[in-house]
Design a protein around this motif. Sequence first.
Motif, mmCIF file in Angstrom:
data_model
loop_
_atom_site.group_PDB
_atom_site.id
_atom_site.type_symbol
_atom_site.label_atom_id
_atom_site.label_comp_id
_atom_site.label_asym_id
_atom_site.label_seq_id
_atom_site.Cartn_x
_atom_site.Cartn_y
_atom_site.Cartn_z
ATOM 1 N N MET A 179 50.611 -34.376 -6.751
ATOM 2 C CA MET A 179 49.517 -33.400 -6.770
ATOM 3 C C MET A 179 49.035 -33.188 -8.203
ATOM 4 S SD MET A 179 48.346 -31.956 -4.018
ATOM 5 C CE MET A 179 48.740 -31.881 -2.281
ATOM 6 N N GLY A 180 47.754 -33.154 -8.345
ATOM 7 C CA GLY A 180 47.199 -32.932 -9.672
ATOM 8 C C GLY A 180 46.969 -31.457 -9.954
ATOM 9 N N GLN A 181 46.339 -31.214 -11.055
ATOM 10 C CA GLN A 181 46.088 -29.835 -11.456
ATOM 11 C C GLN A 181 44.918 -29.273 -10.646
ATOM 12 O OE1 GLN A 181 45.345 -29.546 -15.607
ATOM 13 N NE2 GLN A 181 45.903 -27.392 -15.707
ATOM 14 N N THR A 182 45.083 -28.055 -10.173
ATOM 15 C CA THR A 182 44.017 -27.398 -9.410
ATOM 16 C C THR A 182 42.897 -26.981 -10.361
ATOM 17 O OG1 THR A 182 45.631 -26.632 -7.815
ATOM 18 C CG2 THR A 182 43.511 -25.493 -7.837
ATOM 19 N N MET A 183 41.677 -27.319 -9.951
ATOM 20 C CA MET A 183 40.527 -26.973 -10.796
ATOM 21 C C MET A 183 39.668 -25.963 -10.066
ATOM 22 S SD MET A 183 39.431 -30.696 -12.194
ATOM 23 C CE MET A 183 40.103 -31.710 -10.901
ATOM 24 N N LYS A 184 39.259 -24.959 -10.774
ATOM 25 C CA LYS A 184 38.380 -23.935 -10.182
ATOM 26 C C LYS A 184 36.951 -24.431 -10.330
ATOM 27 C CE LYS A 184 38.157 -19.083 -9.514
ATOM 28 N NZ LYS A 184 38.191 -19.183 -8.074
ATOM 29 N N VAL A 185 36.304 -24.581 -9.211
ATOM 30 C CA VAL A 185 34.928 -25.065 -9.222
ATOM 31 C C VAL A 185 34.082 -24.078 -8.419
ATOM 32 C CG1 VAL A 185 33.407 -26.970 -8.647
ATOM 33 C CG2 VAL A 185 35.729 -27.444 -9.348
ATOM 34 N N GLY A 186 33.207 -23.387 -9.106
ATOM 35 C CA GLY A 186 32.397 -22.368 -8.434
ATOM 36 C C GLY A 186 33.304 -21.282 -7.885
ATOM 37 N N GLU A 187 33.160 -21.013 -6.573
ATOM 38 C CA GLU A 187 34.022 -20.003 -5.945
ATOM 39 C C GLU A 187 35.220 -20.636 -5.259
ATOM 40 O OE1 GLU A 187 31.628 -17.514 -3.466
ATOM 41 O OE2 GLU A 187 30.295 -16.968 -5.104
ATOM 42 N N GLY A 188 35.288 -21.929 -5.283
ATOM 43 C CA GLY A 188 36.401 -22.634 -4.630
ATOM 44 C C GLY A 188 37.324 -23.309 -5.624
ATOM 45 N N GLU A 189 38.268 -24.055 -5.060
ATOM 46 C CA GLU A 189 39.228 -24.781 -5.900
ATOM 47 C C GLU A 189 39.388 -26.188 -5.351
ATOM 48 O OE1 GLU A 189 42.836 -22.577 -5.623
ATOM 49 O OE2 GLU A 189 42.299 -21.175 -7.194
ATOM 50 N N ILE A 190 39.564 -27.139 -6.221
ATOM 51 C CA ILE A 190 39.871 -28.493 -5.757
ATOM 52 C C ILE A 190 41.182 -28.953 -6.391
ATOM 53 C CG2 ILE A 190 37.473 -29.161 -5.300
ATOM 54 C CD1 ILE A 190 37.595 -30.883 -7.864
ATOM 55 N N THR A 191 41.985 -29.609 -5.565
ATOM 56 C CA THR A 191 43.266 -30.146 -6.038
ATOM 57 C C THR A 191 43.315 -31.636 -5.707
ATOM 58 O OG1 THR A 191 44.263 -28.012 -5.504
ATOM 59 C CG2 THR A 191 45.773 -29.825 -5.987
ATOM 60 N N PRO A 192 43.164 -32.476 -6.708
ATOM 61 C CA PRO A 192 43.256 -33.916 -6.419
ATOM 62 C C PRO A 192 44.700 -34.382 -6.307
ATOM 63 C CG PRO A 192 42.737 -33.588 -8.731
ATOM 64 C CD PRO A 192 42.867 -32.225 -8.121
ATOM 65 N N TYR A 193 44.924 -35.403 -5.517
ATOM 66 C CA TYR A 193 46.261 -36.000 -5.460
ATOM 67 C C TYR A 193 46.125 -37.520 -5.489
ATOM 68 C CZ TYR A 193 45.441 -36.590 -0.411
ATOM 69 O OH TYR A 193 44.914 -36.935 0.814
ATOM 70 N N SER A 194 47.171 -38.142 -5.960
ATOM 71 C CA SER A 194 47.121 -39.596 -6.106
ATOM 72 C C SER A 194 48.331 -40.241 -5.445
ATOM 73 C CB SER A 194 47.075 -39.976 -7.585
ATOM 74 O OG SER A 194 48.296 -39.660 -8.199
#
Lengths: 134, 83
Positions: B1-16
């Motif tokens: 799991m990657g670092q959670t990024m706050k984007v607008g009012e939501g959050e995205i968490t990339p994974y590889s």
Amino acid sequence: MADKEIDLPDIDHAHTIVQETMSNLIDSADVTKVYGRPIKQGDVTVVPASENLTFMGFGVGAGGGESTGENSGVGTGGGGGGGGRTLSRPVAIIIVTPEGAYVEPVMDPTKVAMAAITAAGFMFGMMLRMVRRR
Amino acid sequence: MGQTMKVGEGEITPYSRSTTVLFPGVSGGLVWNRPGGVIVKQSDGSEIELRIRDATRIAQITLLTIGLVGGLTAWLFLGRRNS
């Protein structure tokens, strides 16, 4: 044969370097190597995603020998070498807008064209072989 | 799991996904890192998962499979007819 011990070159330092490099290779299996830094432009944020393949190999060795003939002597030597490569290629772009997030794939037309030429060449070659047999 | 990024009012968490192969007996190996997907947490708390598909690899495998199957089919049918 003489019972004399041959002092081989010290290759512990080389082994340490190899182990450290291998440790760095294993550490490179990390999510941060795949996703780039988010790029923000107004309300839109773009996160690039790529595929990375790293491979490497090393070899270190040392040896020695003793001659008991007329020109007797002792000789030692050691050496090492290694090589590696990293291949990286963009796979997709994550686009986040106020309306939502979506993934836009990145197509590499050169790689696809090469695969198409290879496939067509194989099929053409097989058909040509069949026609020649007639 | 990657670092959670706050984007607008939501959050995205990339994974590889990662594959590590260490060659036995020699000092060497390979590491293959590729993106898996993104978990998007929306402002209402709901989560959606976006899978990342490698379009280039899918196209490559499809074309090479078509070539292999087409070539073998030609060899099977035309070869039998000739014999």
